[in-house]
Design an enzyme around this catalytic site. Structure first.
Site, short mmCIF file in Angstrom:
data_model
loop_
_atom_site.label_atom_id
_atom_site.label_comp_id
_atom_site.label_asym_id
_atom_site.label_seq_id
_atom_site.Cartn_x
_atom_site.Cartn_y
_atom_site.Cartn_z
N GLN A 98 -7.51 7.41 -2.38
CA GLN A 98 -7.12 6.00 -2.31
C GLN A 98 -8.22 5.18 -1.66
O GLN A 98 -8.63 5.44 -0.52
CB GLN A 98 -5.82 5.82 -1.53
CG GLN A 98 -5.28 4.39 -1.67
CD GLN A 98 -4.03 4.14 -0.86
OE1 GLN A 98 -4.08 4.16 0.36
NE2 GLN A 98 -2.91 3.90 -1.53
N TYR A 183 -3.14 -5.54 2.48
CA TYR A 183 -4.57 -5.32 2.66
C TYR A 183 -5.38 -6.24 1.74
O TYR A 183 -4.81 -7.08 1.06
CB TYR A 183 -4.88 -3.84 2.48
CG TYR A 183 -4.16 -3.00 3.53
CD1 TYR A 183 -4.45 -3.18 4.88
CD2 TYR A 183 -3.17 -2.09 3.18
CE1 TYR A 183 -3.77 -2.45 5.86
CE2 TYR A 183 -2.48 -1.36 4.15
CZ TYR A 183 -2.79 -1.55 5.49
OH TYR A 183 -2.11 -0.85 6.45
N ARG A 230 -2.39 0.65 -6.78
CA ARG A 230 -1.15 0.50 -6.02
C ARG A 230 -0.87 -0.97 -5.78
O ARG A 230 -1.74 -1.73 -5.33
CB ARG A 230 -1.22 1.25 -4.68
CG ARG A 230 0.17 1.45 -4.07
CD ARG A 230 0.15 2.27 -2.80
NE ARG A 230 1.40 3.03 -2.68
CZ ARG A 230 1.96 3.37 -1.53
NH1 ARG A 230 1.39 3.02 -0.38
NH2 ARG A 230 3.07 4.07 -1.51
N GLY A 319 6.67 10.24 0.81
CA GLY A 319 5.75 10.19 1.93
C GLY A 319 6.13 11.09 3.06
O GLY A 319 5.76 12.26 3.10
N ARG A 320 6.91 10.58 3.99
CA ARG A 320 7.22 11.33 5.21
C ARG A 320 7.83 12.71 4.98
O ARG A 320 7.56 13.62 5.76
CB ARG A 320 8.11 10.49 6.13
CG ARG A 320 7.37 9.30 6.72
CD ARG A 320 8.14 8.61 7.83
NE ARG A 320 7.32 7.61 8.48
CZ ARG A 320 7.46 7.25 9.75
NH1 ARG A 320 8.39 7.82 10.49
NH2 ARG A 320 6.67 6.33 10.27
#
Length: 363
Positions: A98, A183, A230, A319-320
């Site tokens: 990424q 971002y 993304r 994810g987690r």
């Protein structure tokens, strides 16, 4: 189960539809933010995912916003990342890097005391993780950034292109352009963070210009089938609550379809009272964009199977659950219990809470 069916993604065959989502873990070797053997072990342990998307990786020193996050702009970065890709490939996995420029989500300590850069000089009202000289980190306020000069934007496009080429040299199967979660590229997309009066601001076409330029140069450099993007249609934090963002994302999706990128990765809002992603949006995206779609955001196995079976997504990112469960695909396939992560070890540190979580043992 659809989750465990193979899938063609570009020129790659994925063993299943389970994606390991990108997660910042801040475990690089210092100085230099160099990927290392510990990171190679961590990713290789999780190679049973159909696709791994790495933690966000800065394309240049200007792109850094958190301590100990990896780069992909020096020979040492390439060498370090090659340890990771070799380890993942030995385990039969596929891995995309990424690519990241944080923009205003940063701190002056990463830039020699100077302000971070952004489309416009607007404070994000957000915090980033910064470690002190002893390696102890805490969340600190982002300062007000300075607006990028027009001529500086061309250098950022060049930095993205070079980073993608470096990723290929490091052995990655592809790259994901991070244009989500507040971002830099996301900041350009939104009217709430971009009030420029030049060709990179104003209407939706102008605000999407930088993302499309970046995607174009990367696709031309490494092949569009090796590129994903993304996006975050329903993220509102960090000053991102733009009333035009859905239109901007659908416009961008159409342009990305023309470029031929391999997939779009939707970072869906994942807090408890987050807005529901509408069926109207999902169907509109399917109509505009013919490539693969990844969704991410508090999915469990049941929700994942449901969206795949309806044809509204092709892969689901988790994810987690991957943090404490390196064998996460097997655990959900066999209905084995999931281990709980230690949240105190998410950022920085050593193997503890990183690569020391064991695979499940039926005994």
């Amino acid at each position: 189960m659809t989750l465990f069916q193979s899938l063609e993604l570009g020129k790659h065959t994925l063993n299943n539809r389970i994606v390991m989502a990108p997660m910042t873990r801040s475990r690089t070797t210092q100085p230099g933010n160099i990927p290392n053997k510990m990171m190679a072990e961590y990713y290789a342990q999780r190679a049973s995912a159909g696709l791994i998307i790495t933690e966000a990786t800065q394309i240049s020193p200007q792109g850094q916003g958190y301590s100990f996050t990896p780069g992909i702009h020096t020979p040492e970065h390439i060498e370090g990342w090659r340890l990771v890709t070799d380890a993942v490939h030995r385990e039969g996995g596929k891995i995309f890097l990424q690519l990241w420029h944080v923009g205003r989500m940063s701190h002056a300590s990463f830039h020699g005391g100077e302000a971070p850069v952004a489309p416009s000089a607007l404070n994000p009202d957000a915090k980033v993780w910064v470690a002190d000289d002893e390696g102890v980190g805490s969340m600190v306020d982002c300062p007000t950034p300075r607006a990028l000069l027009w001529e500086e934007i061309a250098q950022i496009v060049t930095d993205y292109r070079k980073a993608a080429i470096n990723a290929m040299e490091a052995g990655f199967d592809g790259v994901e352009i991070h244009a989500a979660n507040g971002y830099l590229l996301d900041q350009f997309l939104r009217s709430t963070s971009n009030v420029r009066q030049d060709v990179y601001g104003g209407n939706i076409e102008n605000r999407a210009r930088l993302l499309i330029e970046v995607a174009t140069v990367i696709a031309n450099a490494i092949g569009s089938e090796r590129v994903g993007v993304r996006l975050a249609p329903f993220i509102t934090a960090r000053g991102m609550n733009c009333p035009q963002i859905i239109d901007a994302i659908l416009y961008s999706a159409g342009k990305l379809a023309e470029i031929g990128v391999a997939y779009l990765h939707l970072s869906e809002a994942d807090w408890d009272d987050a807005p529901t992603v509408s069926l109207q949006f999902r169907e509109a995206l399917r109509d505009i964009y013919p490539g693969k779609i990844i969704v991410a955001g508090q999915y469990n196995q049941e929700k994942a199977e449901a969206i795949l079976s309806r044809g509204l997504a092709d892969l689901v990112a988790f994810g987690r659950p991957f943090i404490a469960n390196p064998d996460f695909p097997k655990r959900i396939q066999h209905r084995w219990p999931l281990a709980e992560l230690d949240a105190t070890t998410l950022f920085g540190g050593d193997r503890k809470g990183y690569s020391d979580y064991p695979a499940y043992c039926e005994e």
